[in-house]
Design an enzyme around this catalytic site. Sequence first.
Site, PDB file in Angstrom:
ATOM      1  N   SER A 153    -120.997  18.159  34.307  1.00 48.76           N
ATOM      2  CA  SER A 153    -122.031  17.510  33.515  1.00 48.76           C
ATOM      3  C   SER A 153    -122.279  18.304  32.228  1.00 48.76           C
ATOM      4  CB  SER A 153    -123.297  17.352  34.362  1.00 48.76           C
ATOM      5  OG  SER A 153    -124.202  16.455  33.777  1.00 48.76           O
ATOM      6  N   ASP A 207    -120.822   6.516  37.969  1.00 49.35           N
ATOM      7  CA  ASP A 207    -121.813   7.484  37.505  1.00 49.35           C
ATOM      8  C   ASP A 207    -122.919   6.761  36.734  1.00 49.35           C
ATOM      9  OD1 ASP A 207    -123.214   9.639  36.388  1.00 49.35           O
ATOM     10  OD2 ASP A 207    -121.399  10.810  36.040  1.00 49.35           O
ATOM     11  N   HIS A 239    -122.505  10.506  40.086  1.00 49.73           N
ATOM     12  CA  HIS A 239    -122.614  11.777  39.352  1.00 49.73           C
ATOM     13  C   HIS A 239    -122.411  12.941  40.322  1.00 49.73           C
ATOM     14  CE1 HIS A 239    -123.461  13.835  35.658  1.00 49.73           C
ATOM     15  NE2 HIS A 239    -124.408  14.570  36.200  1.00 49.73           N
TER      16      HIS A 239
END
Length: 259
Positions: A153, A207, A239
Site C-alpha cells: 500500500s 481492492d 486490500h
Amino acid sequence: MRLSLLAPAAALRYQHAPRQSVSPIRASSNAPRALDDAIIVEPAAEHIASVVFLHGLGDTGDGWASLMPELDRLLPPACTGRVRWVLPHAPQRPIALNQGMHMPGWFDVVQLAPDAQEDTVGLEAAAARVASCVEREVEAGTPRNKVIVGGFSQGGAVALHVALRSPEPLAGCISLCSWLPLRESYPAALGGGAAQIPFLIAHGDADMVVPYSWSQLGHQKLRDCGLNVRMIRAIGVGHGVDASVLREVGRFLGGQLGG
C-alpha cells in the site's frame, strides 16, 4: 462518507483467498529483533541478501514481521534462511485523509484519487529513510545488488519511488496493492540504476481501498519507460495478499537473489 486508507491490521497484512492457504508460522531461532526504528528478522544461516519491506498506513513493521519467515520458506533452497528482513516503522504523523488523525505514515495522503495532490516533501523524507536502511545493509556487508526494496500500500509507493530514482542498481523492487507516486515526473526523474532493476507489481482486483487500476497506471508508466516490470492480477483479492501472491513474491525474490 469519509474515505480512509486505514483498515483493520489483519486485513491489510494478509487475506486468504478461496481454496488457498498458507501454513502456520512456526517459531524459529531467528525471531524478530526490535531496533528503535525497525524490526529485523535475522537469517538462520550465512547472510547473502537483504529485503527492506515497508508497511502500509496505520501499521508498523511488526505488522508484517510474522510473514517474513513464511516468505523465507517460499524461497529456493539456495536462499532459504539466508536473507535478512528489515521492516522499518513509519513515523507518527497527521493524515489529512483521516481528518488529521495521527498515525504511522510514510507521507501525508490528502485524497484518494490517482491525480490527487501529493506530499512531495513527506515522500522525499520517507525515501531518504529507506535509502539509509539500504546503506546500513551495504555497510554491514550486503552487496547493493543483493538488496531488494518493497512494500504494501503506502509502503509500496515509497519503494517504487526509491527504486525508480536510485542512482545505482538494486536487486529488485516489489509493490503490493499500491500505486506509483509522482507518476508524471517519469521518465525525467529516473535514476541511473532504474534500467537495471526488475520490478514486481501485484494487486487484488477486488481492492476497495486502493483500486487495482492505480497499479495498472503505474505498470503502464514503467513499461513506457522501458523498464523491466511484471504485474500480477490477484483475482478476487481485496486490500491484502493471498497465498498465490506470496508464492509469486517468493519466486521473484529467489530469482533476483540468485536462487
